[in-house]
Design a protein around this motif. Structure first.
Motif, PDB file in Angstrom:
ATOM      1  N   MET A   1       0.817  -1.184   0.000  1.00  0.00           N
ATOM      2  CA  MET A   1       0.000   0.000   0.000  1.00  0.00           C
ATOM      3  C   MET A   1       0.866   1.257   0.000  1.00  0.00           C
ATOM      4  N   GLU A   2       1.989   1.152   0.670  1.00  0.00           N
ATOM      5  CA  GLU A   2       2.926   2.272   0.730  1.00  0.00           C
ATOM      6  C   GLU A   2       3.494   2.569  -0.658  1.00  0.00           C
ATOM      7  N   GLU A   3       3.756   1.503  -1.444  1.00  0.00           N
ATOM      8  CA  GLU A   3       4.273   1.688  -2.791  1.00  0.00           C
ATOM      9  C   GLU A   3       3.276   2.440  -3.665  1.00  0.00           C
ATOM     10  N   VAL A   4       2.014   2.106  -3.546  1.00  0.00           N
ATOM     11  CA  VAL A   4       0.975   2.772  -4.336  1.00  0.00           C
ATOM     12  C   VAL A   4       0.917   4.253  -3.976  1.00  0.00           C
ATOM     13  N   ARG A   5       1.009   4.541  -2.680  1.00  0.00           N
ATOM     14  CA  ARG A   5       0.975   5.937  -2.249  1.00  0.00           C
ATOM     15  C   ARG A   5       2.175   6.702  -2.807  1.00  0.00           C
ATOM     16  N   LEU A   6       3.375   6.090  -2.774  1.00  0.00           N
ATOM     17  CA  LEU A   6       4.573   6.736  -3.309  1.00  0.00           C
ATOM     18  C   LEU A   6       4.448   6.966  -4.824  1.00  0.00           C
ATOM     19  N   LEU A   7       3.931   5.968  -5.519  1.00  0.00           N
ATOM     20  CA  LEU A   7       3.735   6.122  -6.967  1.00  0.00           C
ATOM     21  C   LEU A   7       2.729   7.232  -7.274  1.00  0.00           C
ATOM     22  N   MET A   8       1.687   7.321  -6.493  1.00  0.00           N
ATOM     23  CA  MET A   8       0.688   8.378  -6.701  1.00  0.00           C
ATOM     24  C   MET A   8       1.305   9.747  -6.447  1.00  0.00           C
ATOM     25  N   GLU A   9       2.116   9.863  -5.409  1.00  0.00           N
ATOM     26  CA  GLU A   9       2.772  11.139  -5.119  1.00  0.00           C
ATOM     27  C   GLU A   9       3.731  11.529  -6.239  1.00  0.00           C
ATOM     28  N   GLN A  10       4.484  10.549  -6.748  1.00  0.00           N
ATOM     29  CA  GLN A  10       5.389  10.841  -7.863  1.00  0.00           C
ATOM     30  C   GLN A  10       4.610  11.297  -9.096  1.00  0.00           C
ATOM     31  N   HIS A  11       3.523  10.618  -9.352  1.00  0.00           N
ATOM     32  CA  HIS A  11       2.695  10.980 -10.506  1.00  0.00           C
ATOM     33  C   HIS A  11       2.121  12.387 -10.335  1.00  0.00           C
ATOM     34  N   LEU A  12       1.635  12.698  -9.154  1.00  0.00           N
ATOM     35  CA  LEU A  12       1.090  14.026  -8.901  1.00  0.00           C
ATOM     36  C   LEU A  12       2.167  15.100  -9.007  1.00  0.00           C
ATOM     37  N   ASN A  13       3.371  14.802  -8.553  1.00  0.00           N
ATOM     38  CA  ASN A  13       4.473  15.753  -8.680  1.00  0.00           C
ATOM     39  C   ASN A  13       4.836  15.995 -10.146  1.00  0.00           C
ATOM     40  N   GLN A  14       4.848  14.917 -10.937  1.00  0.00           N
ATOM     41  CA  GLN A  14       5.122  15.072 -12.366  1.00  0.00           C
ATOM     42  C   GLN A  14       4.046  15.911 -13.039  1.00  0.00           C
ATOM     43  N   MET A  15       2.805  15.652 -12.685  1.00  0.00           N
ATOM     44  CA  MET A  15       1.695  16.426 -13.272  1.00  0.00           C
ATOM     45  C   MET A  15       1.786  17.894 -12.860  1.00  0.00           C
ATOM     46  N   ALA A  16       2.129  18.150 -11.603  1.00  0.00           N
ATOM     47  CA  ALA A  16       2.274  19.538 -11.147  1.00  0.00           C
ATOM     48  C   ALA A  16       3.399  20.240 -11.897  1.00  0.00           C
ATOM     49  N   ASP A  17       4.517  19.538 -12.141  1.00  0.00           N
ATOM     50  CA  ASP A  17       5.622  20.118 -12.908  1.00  0.00           C
ATOM     51  C   ASP A  17       5.200  20.435 -14.337  1.00  0.00           C
ATOM     52  N   LEU A  18       4.482  19.488 -14.954  1.00  0.00           N
ATOM     53  CA  LEU A  18       4.009  19.725 -16.320  1.00  0.00           C
ATOM     54  C   LEU A  18       3.070  20.919 -16.393  1.00  0.00           C
ATOM     55  N   ILE A  19       2.164  21.015 -15.452  1.00  0.00           N
ATOM     56  CA  ILE A  19       1.224  22.137 -15.433  1.00  0.00           C
ATOM     57  C   ILE A  19       1.964  23.448 -15.204  1.00  0.00           C
ATOM     58  N   GLN A  20       2.952  23.434 -14.337  1.00  0.00           N
ATOM     59  CA  GLN A  20       3.727  24.646 -14.077  1.00  0.00           C
ATOM     60  C   GLN A  20       4.501  25.065 -15.324  1.00  0.00           C
ATOM     61  N   LYS A  21       5.116  24.114 -16.043  1.00  0.00           N
ATOM     62  CA  LYS A  21       5.837  24.440 -17.276  1.00  0.00           C
ATOM     63  C   LYS A  21       4.875  24.972 -18.338  1.00  0.00           C
ATOM     64  N   PHE A  22       3.726  24.329 -18.470  1.00  0.00           N
ATOM     65  CA  PHE A  22       2.738  24.771 -19.451  1.00  0.00           C
ATOM     66  C   PHE A  22       2.247  26.181 -19.142  1.00  0.00           C
ATOM     67  N   SER A  23       1.961  26.443 -17.866  1.00  0.00           N
ATOM     68  CA  SER A  23       1.450  27.767 -17.514  1.00  0.00           C
ATOM     69  C   SER A  23       2.509  28.844 -17.706  1.00  0.00           C
ATOM     70  N   SER A  24       3.784  28.524 -17.440  1.00  0.00           N
ATOM     71  CA  SER A  24       4.834  29.529 -17.669  1.00  0.00           C
ATOM     72  C   SER A  24       5.015  29.797 -19.155  1.00  0.00           C
ATOM     73  N   GLU A  25       4.917  28.748 -19.988  1.00  0.00           N
ATOM     74  CA  GLU A  25       4.996  28.954 -21.436  1.00  0.00           C
ATOM     75  C   GLU A  25       3.780  29.720 -21.942  1.00  0.00           C
ATOM     76  N   PHE A  26       2.634  29.432 -21.383  1.00  0.00           N
ATOM     77  CA  PHE A  26       1.404  30.121 -21.789  1.00  0.00           C
ATOM     78  C   PHE A  26       1.481  31.601 -21.425  1.00  0.00           C
ATOM     79  N   ARG A  27       2.059  31.905 -20.258  1.00  0.00           N
ATOM     80  CA  ARG A  27       2.191  33.295 -19.829  1.00  0.00           C
ATOM     81  C   ARG A  27       3.194  34.065 -20.676  1.00  0.00           C
ATOM     82  N   SER A  28       4.188  33.354 -21.216  1.00  0.00           N
ATOM     83  CA  SER A  28       5.169  34.046 -22.057  1.00  0.00           C
ATOM     84  C   SER A  28       4.544  34.520 -23.360  1.00  0.00           C
ATOM     85  N   GLY A  29       3.389  33.983 -23.700  1.00  0.00           N
ATOM     86  CA  GLY A  29       2.644  34.456 -24.867  1.00  0.00           C
ATOM     87  C   GLY A  29       3.144  33.857 -26.161  1.00  0.00           C
ATOM     88  N   MET A  30       2.727  34.517 -27.227  1.00  0.00           N
ATOM     89  CA  MET A  30       3.060  34.044 -28.560  1.00  0.00           C
ATOM     90  C   MET A  30       4.355  34.669 -29.075  1.00  0.00           C
TER      91      MET A  30
END
Length: 163
Positions: A1-30
């Motif tokens: 169960m601990e492994e599943v929790r760690l995998l979920m946290e890693q996945h959520l961290n990756q998703m947060a990083d992707l969203i942060q990169k996308f939002s910074s690129e989006f803010r930089s505009g065209m």
């Protein structure tokens, strides 16, 4: 169960990083995309005869597409020819990359085919999309005509039954 929790946290961290990169690129505009386009546009010598010929070809093809909008069969042939041109773009890029000295002042034909994709396949795809949209409108018009004829036919049949 601990492994599943760690995998979920890693996945959520990756998703947060992707969203942060996308939002910074989006803010930089065209701006960066516009700068790349302007650089690409200025790197091309538009006065070369073969480029002017390609642009003239597209103007003529667009004109033929617009004039023939009521001829669906002819437009289907144009559609297939346009898509065939896109399909053959890789071979065309390879051939023109080997022969560029005979018609161009510089080698525009990189191994990835970016130039040919933008200048050859892009306009052909736009014309194919125009033909496709026109064909969809023609089909909708035919369906409406068919349904009206069907309703008139049913109305005549019901009048004959009533009399």
């Amino acid at each position: 169960m601990e492994e599943v929790r760690l995998l979920m946290e890693q996945h959520l961290n990756q998703m947060a990083d992707l969203i942060q990169k996308f939002s910074s690129e989006f803010r930089s505009g065209m701006g960066p995309a516009y700068d790349n386009f302007i650089g690409f546009f200025h790197a091309i010598d538009w006065k070369e005869p073969w480029l002017m010929g390609i642009l003239g070809f597209y103007a003529l093809l667009l004109l033929v597409t617009i004039i023939s909008k009521s001829h669906v069969n002819f437009q289907m042939c144009l559609f297939l020819l346009a898509l065939s041109g896109v399909y053959l773009a890789e071979r065309l890029n390879r051939f023109l990359g080997n022969q560029w000295q005979f018609f161009a002042t510089q080698n525009y034909f990189d191994p990835h085919g970016i130039f040919l994709s933008v200048l050859w396949s892009g306009p052909l795809l736009l014309i194919a999309i125009l033909i496709l949209i026109n064909t969809l409108f023609s089909m909708c018009h035919l369906i409406i005509q068919w349904k009206r004829a069907e309703l008139r036919h049913r109305a005549r049949l019901s009048q004959k039954k009533d009399s």
